[in-house]
Write a protein that holds these residues in place. Structure first.
Motif, PDB file in Angstrom:
ATOM      1  N   SER A   1       0.811  -1.221   0.000  1.00  0.00           N
ATOM      2  CA  SER A   1       0.000   0.000   0.000  1.00  0.00           C
ATOM      3  C   SER A   1       0.839   1.263   0.000  1.00  0.00           C
ATOM      4  CB  SER A   1      -0.939   0.006   1.216  1.00  0.00           C
ATOM      5  OG  SER A   1      -1.924  -0.989   1.079  1.00  0.00           O
ATOM      6  N   VAL A   2       2.043   1.191   0.560  1.00  0.00           N
ATOM      7  CA  VAL A   2       2.916   2.360   0.547  1.00  0.00           C
ATOM      8  C   VAL A   2       3.336   2.675  -0.884  1.00  0.00           C
ATOM      9  CG1 VAL A   2       5.188   3.241   1.221  1.00  0.00           C
ATOM     10  CG2 VAL A   2       3.733   2.113   2.913  1.00  0.00           C
ATOM     11  N   LYS A   3       3.738   1.639  -1.644  1.00  0.00           N
ATOM     12  CA  LYS A   3       4.121   1.854  -3.043  1.00  0.00           C
ATOM     13  C   LYS A   3       2.924   2.326  -3.866  1.00  0.00           C
ATOM     14  CE  LYS A   3       6.099  -2.218  -3.662  1.00  0.00           C
ATOM     15  NZ  LYS A   3       6.833  -3.312  -4.343  1.00  0.00           N
ATOM     16  N   GLU A   4       1.744   1.824  -3.550  1.00  0.00           N
ATOM     17  CA  GLU A   4       0.532   2.279  -4.245  1.00  0.00           C
ATOM     18  C   GLU A   4       0.260   3.750  -3.932  1.00  0.00           C
ATOM     19  OE1 GLU A   4      -2.476  -0.418  -2.954  1.00  0.00           O
ATOM     20  OE2 GLU A   4      -1.718  -2.107  -4.156  1.00  0.00           O
ATOM     21  N   ALA A   5       0.545   4.152  -2.689  1.00  0.00           N
ATOM     22  CA  ALA A   5       0.359   5.557  -2.305  1.00  0.00           C
ATOM     23  C   ALA A   5       1.341   6.455  -3.047  1.00  0.00           C
ATOM     24  CB  ALA A   5       0.525   5.715  -0.793  1.00  0.00           C
ATOM     25  N   VAL A   6       2.540   5.950  -3.301  1.00  0.00           N
ATOM     26  CA  VAL A   6       3.522   6.706  -4.081  1.00  0.00           C
ATOM     27  C   VAL A   6       3.006   6.893  -5.505  1.00  0.00           C
ATOM     28  CG1 VAL A   6       5.869   6.723  -5.016  1.00  0.00           C
ATOM     29  CG2 VAL A   6       5.463   5.890  -2.689  1.00  0.00           C
ATOM     30  N   GLU A   7       2.489   5.825  -6.095  1.00  0.00           N
ATOM     31  CA  GLU A   7       1.966   5.887  -7.464  1.00  0.00           C
ATOM     32  C   GLU A   7       0.764   6.820  -7.550  1.00  0.00           C
ATOM     33  OE1 GLU A   7       1.165   1.861  -8.481  1.00  0.00           O
ATOM     34  OE2 GLU A   7       3.289   1.268  -8.557  1.00  0.00           O
ATOM     35  N   ALA A   8       0.013   6.925  -6.462  1.00  0.00           N
ATOM     36  CA  ALA A   8      -1.176   7.795  -6.440  1.00  0.00           C
ATOM     37  C   ALA A   8      -0.836   9.213  -5.993  1.00  0.00           C
ATOM     38  CB  ALA A   8      -2.227   7.197  -5.505  1.00  0.00           C
ATOM     39  N   ASN A   9       0.454   9.507  -5.871  1.00  0.00           N
ATOM     40  CA  ASN A   9       0.935  10.833  -5.454  1.00  0.00           C
ATOM     41  C   ASN A   9       0.474  11.232  -4.053  1.00  0.00           C
ATOM     42  OD1 ASN A   9       2.305  11.348  -7.928  1.00  0.00           O
ATOM     43  ND2 ASN A   9       0.341  11.892  -8.879  1.00  0.00           N
ATOM     44  N   GLU A  10       0.217  10.244  -3.213  1.00  0.00           N
ATOM     45  CA  GLU A  10      -0.124  10.508  -1.816  1.00  0.00           C
ATOM     46  C   GLU A  10       1.139  10.540  -0.952  1.00  0.00           C
ATOM     47  OE1 GLU A  10      -3.139   7.795  -0.461  1.00  0.00           O
ATOM     48  OE2 GLU A  10      -4.277   7.991  -2.314  1.00  0.00           O
ATOM     49  N   ILE A  11       2.206   9.952  -1.443  1.00  0.00           N
ATOM     50  CA  ILE A  11       3.529  10.032  -0.827  1.00  0.00           C
ATOM     51  C   ILE A  11       4.477  10.528  -1.909  1.00  0.00           C
ATOM     52  CG2 ILE A  11       5.472   8.710   0.113  1.00  0.00           C
ATOM     53  CD1 ILE A  11       3.460   6.801   1.360  1.00  0.00           C
ATOM     54  N   TYR A  12       5.320  11.485  -1.565  1.00  0.00           N
ATOM     55  CA  TYR A  12       6.209  12.076  -2.568  1.00  0.00           C
ATOM     56  C   TYR A  12       7.234  11.051  -3.051  1.00  0.00           C
ATOM     57  CZ  TYR A  12       4.394  16.785  -2.120  1.00  0.00           C
ATOM     58  OH  TYR A  12       3.578  17.894  -2.164  1.00  0.00           O
ATOM     59  N   THR A  13       7.392  10.993  -4.371  1.00  0.00           N
ATOM     60  CA  THR A  13       8.307  10.030  -4.986  1.00  0.00           C
ATOM     61  C   THR A  13       9.733  10.207  -4.493  1.00  0.00           C
ATOM     62  OG1 THR A  13       6.926   9.958  -6.981  1.00  0.00           O
ATOM     63  CG2 THR A  13       9.183   9.137  -7.182  1.00  0.00           C
ATOM     64  N   ASP A  14      10.182  11.457  -4.360  1.00  0.00           N
ATOM     65  CA  ASP A  14      11.553  11.711  -3.911  1.00  0.00           C
ATOM     66  C   ASP A  14      11.795  11.166  -2.511  1.00  0.00           C
ATOM     67  OD1 ASP A  14      12.144  12.928  -6.280  1.00  0.00           O
ATOM     68  OD2 ASP A  14      12.013  14.979  -5.523  1.00  0.00           O
ATOM     69  N   ARG A  15      10.803  11.304  -1.649  1.00  0.00           N
ATOM     70  CA  ARG A  15      10.937  10.782  -0.290  1.00  0.00           C
ATOM     71  C   ARG A  15      10.993   9.263  -0.307  1.00  0.00           C
ATOM     72  NH1 ARG A  15      11.947  12.562   4.851  1.00  0.00           N
ATOM     73  NH2 ARG A  15      10.114  11.500   5.688  1.00  0.00           N
ATOM     74  N   TYR A  16      10.142   8.652  -1.112  1.00  0.00           N
ATOM     75  CA  TYR A  16      10.156   7.190  -1.198  1.00  0.00           C
ATOM     76  C   TYR A  16      11.468   6.698  -1.787  1.00  0.00           C
ATOM     77  CZ  TYR A  16       9.185   2.417  -2.556  1.00  0.00           C
ATOM     78  OH  TYR A  16       9.282   1.058  -2.716  1.00  0.00           O
ATOM     79  N   ASN A  17      11.958   7.371  -2.818  1.00  0.00           N
ATOM     80  CA  ASN A  17      13.231   6.971  -3.426  1.00  0.00           C
ATOM     81  C   ASN A  17      14.378   7.091  -2.419  1.00  0.00           C
ATOM     82  OD1 ASN A  17      12.002   6.403  -5.864  1.00  0.00           O
ATOM     83  ND2 ASN A  17      12.526   8.369  -6.802  1.00  0.00           N
ATOM     84  N   PHE A  18      14.305   8.116  -1.581  1.00  0.00           N
ATOM     85  CA  PHE A  18      15.326   8.261  -0.542  1.00  0.00           C
ATOM     86  C   PHE A  18      15.227   7.106   0.452  1.00  0.00           C
ATOM     87  CE2 PHE A  18      16.659   9.705   3.666  1.00  0.00           C
ATOM     88  CZ  PHE A  18      17.974  10.067   3.400  1.00  0.00           C
TER      89      PHE A  18
END
Length: 289
Positions: free
Chosen positions: A257-274
């Protein structure tokens, strides 16, 4: 008598007890337990014949314990970065945010040198706000933003952290109205800050304590356990319970669900990539053992 260690120099500890500071040594027994007194420790002391000197008899249980700098019972961090001179480094900023989350500190992000930018990057500010920390904009040399910081100091031990040259000592000196810590310029060659703070010391202020620390521009997070890293990303929290696996690390697992939230722009991609980058570094460190 009980007090708080506010400074340590050459094996001597200066303990604030009510309205005075007492120079103390530590009992030899601490060497055998591996428990070394540090700044911020709540301690019990016994006075010697000279009423201005004493011995540390007991160190009370620490609520928090930081390694660099070595300080105990910190409750809050003023994470100081500059918009310019030196330029804002997002990877480094994320490292400081993760480090403070790991130690369980309240975070106030202090963005200094506002006067050096024509326009604030609103997308950047939205990303930083998504982390959940307070943000204070500062022009430290002019005193702008300091009143807001003052309201957050009471009943806290607050550590100033961030790279060199961003204005930590300038902010502290401006708050105190005196030069408690030396300030320095930016290196013309590297465009990085020069180290100006040489030691750590608690300074009593506004019914709390402030701590300035030696600045540094690089720090490692690989001491954090890989399973615990996700706890340092508050924006993951509301999505984690919906992952397919209870022990999901939001990395290569399916139905995350965290990766899905990234894809849905609910979590910033840069933060997830970090997060992924840091996780991989931690895993690589484990594989080398």
């Amino acid at each position: 008598m009980q007090g708080v260690i506010i400074k340590g120099v050459g094996g001597l500890y200066f303990v604030k007890v009510e309205d005075r500071v007492i120079e103390c040594k530590a009992r030899g027994k601490f060497r055998y337990t591996g428990l070394v007194p540090v700044i911020g420790d709540r301690v019990e002391i016994m006075l010697e014949t000279d009423v201005n000197k004493g011995v540390i008899e007991k160190i009370f249980t620490r609520d928090t314990e930081m390694v660099r700098p070595a300080v105990a019972n910190v409750t809050q961090a003023f994470v100081v970065f500059a918009f310019k001179k030196p330029d804002l480094n997002m990877d480094l900023l994320n490292k400081f945010l993760v480090l403070c989350e790991h130690y369980g500190l309240k975070i106030v992000l202090c963005l200094n040198k506002l006067d050096l930018v024509d326009k604030i990057d609103e997308d950047l500010i939205k990303e930083l706000k998504s982390v959940g920390c307070d943000i204070v904009f500062l022009k430290a040399k002019e005193g702008d933003g300091l009143c807001e910081l003052k309201t957050k100091i009471k009943d806290n031990i607050t550590v100033f952290c961030g790279p060199s040259g961003v204005g930590k000592s300038t902010i502290l000196n401006s708050l105190l109205g005196r030069e408690a810590m030396k300030t320095g310029d930016i290196s013309k060659k590297s465009q990085k800050g020069k180290h100006t703070t040489r030691h750590s010391e608690l300074i009593e202020y506004e019914e709390g304590f402030l701590l300035d620390t030696p600045g540094f521009s690089a720090l490692s997070l690989d001491f954090i356990e890989k399973e615990k890293l996700q706890d340092c990303f508050p924006e993951f929290e509301k999505h984690r319970c919906e992952c397919r696996f209870s022990n999901c690390m939001h990395y290569k697992e399916p139905n995350c669900s965290v990766k899905e939230a990234v894809e849905a722009n609910e979590i910033y991609t840069d933060r997830y990539n970090f997060y992924v980058k840091t996780l991989e570094e931690i895993i690589a460190r484990g594989n080398k053992k």
